[in-house]
Design a protein around this motif. Sequence first.
Motif, PDB file in Angstrom:
ATOM      1  N   GLU A  69     -43.221 -36.016 -70.139  1.00 26.23           N
ATOM      2  CA  GLU A  69     -43.033 -36.300 -68.724  1.00 26.23           C
ATOM      3  C   GLU A  69     -41.750 -35.614 -68.253  1.00 26.23           C
ATOM      4  N   PRO A  70     -41.812 -34.937 -67.125  1.00 28.18           N
ATOM      5  CA  PRO A  70     -40.573 -34.310 -66.644  1.00 28.18           C
ATOM      6  C   PRO A  70     -39.560 -35.394 -66.287  1.00 28.18           C
ATOM      7  N   GLU A  71     -38.334 -35.118 -66.630  1.00 26.94           N
ATOM      8  CA  GLU A  71     -37.276 -36.081 -66.333  1.00 26.94           C
ATOM      9  C   GLU A  71     -36.964 -36.050 -64.844  1.00 26.94           C
ATOM     10  N   GLU A  72     -36.755 -37.241 -64.300  1.00 29.71           N
ATOM     11  CA  GLU A  72     -36.361 -37.329 -62.902  1.00 29.71           C
ATOM     12  C   GLU A  72     -34.937 -36.789 -62.788  1.00 29.71           C
ATOM     13  N   PRO A  73     -34.716 -35.902 -61.851  1.00 27.57           N
ATOM     14  CA  PRO A  73     -33.343 -35.417 -61.692  1.00 27.57           C
ATOM     15  C   PRO A  73     -32.444 -36.548 -61.188  1.00 27.57           C
ATOM     16  N   GLU A  74     -31.205 -36.476 -61.582  1.00 26.57           N
ATOM     17  CA  GLU A  74     -30.219 -37.454 -61.117  1.00 26.57           C
ATOM     18  C   GLU A  74     -30.101 -37.329 -59.605  1.00 26.57           C
ATOM     19  N   PRO A  75     -30.150 -38.463 -58.894  1.00 23.86           N
ATOM     20  CA  PRO A  75     -30.031 -38.367 -57.431  1.00 23.86           C
ATOM     21  C   PRO A  75     -28.697 -37.747 -57.037  1.00 23.86           C
ATOM     22  N   THR A  76     -28.737 -36.974 -55.987  1.00 26.34           N
ATOM     23  CA  THR A  76     -27.510 -36.339 -55.504  1.00 26.34           C
ATOM     24  C   THR A  76     -26.668 -37.384 -54.762  1.00 26.34           C
TER      25      THR A  76
END
Length: 142
Positions: A69-76
Amino acid sequence: MLMAKIIDNVIVEYIDTDKPEDYPDFIEIPEHVPSNADIRFFHKDWTPKSESELLAEGLIEPEPEPEPEPEEPEPTAEEKARWKRDGLLYELDAIVSNPLRWNAFTEAEQQALADYRQALLDVPQQEGFPTDVVWPTDPIEG
């Protein structure tokens, strides 16, 4: 007795006969073997080979590993600030859009809430947004 004609390891013809001697090109097959079976999938005693045996012989391909599963990017920082602002607006709108609750406030309190709501809407226009935000104070909670 069930008999089958086999060409290139595949059953190409199936017959049921009492006279196997009349069919020299056929071999006896148990009833559990499908009519279109590839005989390489069975042992000499006609028991099915296991998946590991079929893999070892190269008759089947292993199941591919599932894609991670692609990792969710850290919210900006901007996303985090907007989420906070949106949450505060959501809480405030529950009060402002309810006539019974809204009418329970004095005119001065209503104006303070309207000013607070506008200040929340203006948060993204602040000079330090999104890293250095001056959050407006809720006039109800102080």
